[in-house]
Design a protein around this motif. Sequence first.
Motif, PDB file in Angstrom:
ATOM      1  N   HIS A  99      -6.576   1.200  -4.097  1.00 17.60           N
ATOM      2  CA  HIS A  99      -5.232   1.031  -4.636  1.00 17.60           C
ATOM      3  C   HIS A  99      -5.091   1.569  -6.061  1.00 17.60           C
ATOM      4  O   HIS A  99      -4.013   1.472  -6.649  1.00 17.60           O
ATOM      5  CB  HIS A  99      -4.844  -0.451  -4.635  1.00 17.60           C
ATOM      6  CG  HIS A  99      -4.826  -1.078  -3.275  1.00 17.60           C
ATOM      7  ND1 HIS A  99      -4.008  -0.631  -2.249  1.00 17.60           N
ATOM      8  CD2 HIS A  99      -5.531  -2.122  -2.761  1.00 17.60           C
ATOM      9  CE1 HIS A  99      -4.210  -1.380  -1.169  1.00 17.60           C
ATOM     10  NE2 HIS A  99      -5.123  -2.284  -1.451  1.00 17.60           N
ATOM     11  N   PRO A 156       0.823  -1.209   0.000  1.00 20.16           N
ATOM     12  CA  PRO A 156       0.000   0.000   0.000  1.00 20.16           C
ATOM     13  C   PRO A 156       0.855   1.257   0.000  1.00 20.16           C
ATOM     14  O   PRO A 156       1.904   1.328   0.642  1.00 20.16           O
ATOM     15  CB  PRO A 156      -0.800  -0.123   1.312  1.00 20.16           C
ATOM     16  CG  PRO A 156      -0.843  -1.594   1.590  1.00 20.16           C
ATOM     17  CD  PRO A 156       0.486  -2.112   1.118  1.00 20.16           C
ATOM     18  N   ASN A 176     -11.766  -3.317  -2.006  1.00 24.41           N
ATOM     19  CA  ASN A 176     -10.611  -3.021  -2.866  1.00 24.41           C
ATOM     20  C   ASN A 176      -9.897  -4.260  -3.381  1.00 24.41           C
ATOM     21  O   ASN A 176      -8.891  -4.156  -4.075  1.00 24.41           O
ATOM     22  CB  ASN A 176      -9.616  -2.139  -2.110  1.00 24.41           C
ATOM     23  CG  ASN A 176      -9.127  -2.767  -0.812  1.00 24.41           C
ATOM     24  OD1 ASN A 176      -9.569  -3.853  -0.434  1.00 24.41           O
ATOM     25  ND2 ASN A 176      -8.213  -2.081  -0.132  1.00 24.41           N
TER      26      ASN A 176
END
Length: 244
Positions: free
Chosen positions: A198, A172, A217
Amino acid sequence: MRKAVAAHSLSVGASTPADTRIYATGDIHGCADLLRDVIERIDDDVRRRPVPRAIEVYLGDYIDRGPHSRAVLDLLAVRLVANQAVCLRGNHEAVMEEFLRDPTLLPYWQQLGGMQTLASYGVEPREGNDTVAELHRRFLAAFPRTHELFLQCLRDRFSCGDFLFVHAGIRPGVPLDRQDPNDLIWIRDEFLDCTHDHGRFIVHGHTPVPHPDIRSNRLNIDTAAWRTGMLTCAAIEGSTILFL
């Protein structure tokens, strides 16, 4: 015997390109019978629901733990050539590749199920206990050229539309084009615990879950086939995900 994944669909906030369907398959781990079944289901689905562009993506960890790693690589090598399948590198393939270069890695590979892979190539310790060097020599002799070429074709990632396919996840906060390949095949908690967008919807495996795990996500489709008998295949088209 295969345990069927419940046939249902869901929608996500991401989309494939028009006229494109992606078949993503989770960690196989030496379960050639389950892979054959998934391939039959993919081929049947394409016949029943023709689409201009069908892409097969296999998320890595083809070997170790289950009994038929060699047969799995045989099947995938054929799909790669005949269907232009996308085969990603998992951490287990990365460890085997290291062992092919360095026999001292065997004790570590053993912890990951490497002895089952060696056995699938007919390489098992003999009475009198083969040395690591001897097991390595025999494995190199048994490892076919087609499998060497297959390993050379493995990718670290595959992007299509709003979806990014990787083995384990991403780091991340790091731009997608600057990701460390080791993170793509090894990362766990930092990625799994992250709820941020993301920039792509991530489809991955690596961390076993009892059933496909869908988040805002990401989607995890590693259902521990070698232990549960359930190999998950997700058919992704537009914004819809259908589990075959």
